[in-house]
Design a protein around this motif. Structure first.
Motif, PDB file in Angstrom:
ATOM      1  N   SER A  40       0.823  -1.213   0.000  1.00 41.63           N
ATOM      2  CA  SER A  40       0.000   0.000   0.000  1.00 41.63           C
ATOM      3  C   SER A  40       0.860   1.267   0.000  1.00 41.63           C
ATOM      4  N   PHE A  41       2.090   1.140   0.470  1.00 41.04           N
ATOM      5  CA  PHE A  41       2.995   2.290   0.489  1.00 41.04           C
ATOM      6  C   PHE A  41       4.397   1.815   0.149  1.00 41.04           C
ATOM      7  N   LEU A  42       5.066   2.566  -0.720  1.00 42.08           N
ATOM      8  CA  LEU A  42       6.450   2.250  -1.078  1.00 42.08           C
ATOM      9  C   LEU A  42       7.359   3.369  -0.599  1.00 42.08           C
ATOM     10  N   SER A  43       8.466   2.965  -0.006  1.00 42.61           N
ATOM     11  CA  SER A  43       9.464   3.958   0.377  1.00 42.61           C
ATOM     12  C   SER A  43      10.154   4.450  -0.890  1.00 42.61           C
ATOM     13  N   GLU A  44      10.924   5.499  -0.762  1.00 46.74           N
ATOM     14  CA  GLU A  44      11.655   6.031  -1.921  1.00 46.74           C
ATOM     15  C   GLU A  44      12.613   4.973  -2.478  1.00 46.74           C
ATOM     16  N   THR A  45      13.233   4.218  -1.595  1.00 53.57           N
ATOM     17  CA  THR A  45      14.141   3.146  -2.014  1.00 53.57           C
ATOM     18  C   THR A  45      13.392   2.079  -2.803  1.00 53.57           C
ATOM     19  N   GLU A  46      12.217   1.716  -2.332  1.00 44.97           N
ATOM     20  CA  GLU A  46      11.422   0.706  -3.023  1.00 44.97           C
ATOM     21  C   GLU A  46      10.932   1.221  -4.377  1.00 44.97           C
ATOM     22  N   ILE A  47      10.597   2.492  -4.449  1.00 42.92           N
ATOM     23  CA  ILE A  47      10.182   3.090  -5.727  1.00 42.92           C
ATOM     24  C   ILE A  47      11.338   3.008  -6.729  1.00 42.92           C
TER      25      ILE A  47
END
Length: 72
Positions: A40-47
């Motif tokens: 549901s939410f991605l961190s900047e690293t995951e993006i």
């Protein structure tokens, strides 16, 4: 990728090691991307990781497509 191309790939997997490796890699990238995008939410690293995986997947798909063109 069209179904007929997927069918061709699956037929060639046992015959061509390059196609087999690229197809396996393509599917692994797809699973990783799907897993990350399901959050549901991605961190900047995951993006950034999703973007990098998509680029790698596309590069592999391009190579796979060129190999398929040789087999057609």
């Amino acid at each position: 990728m069209e179904q007929r191309e997927i069918d061709l790939i699956e037929n060639l997997v046992g015959q061509d090691s390059d196609i087999s490796a690229l197809w396996t890699q393509h599917n692994e990238y797809k699973k990783l991307i799907d897993k990350l995008e399901a959050k549901s939410f991605l961190s900047e690293t995951e993006i950034q990781e999703v973007k990098a995986l998509k680029k790698k997947k596309l590069a592999g798909k391009t190579k796979l497509q060129s190999l398929l063109d040789k087999h057609k």
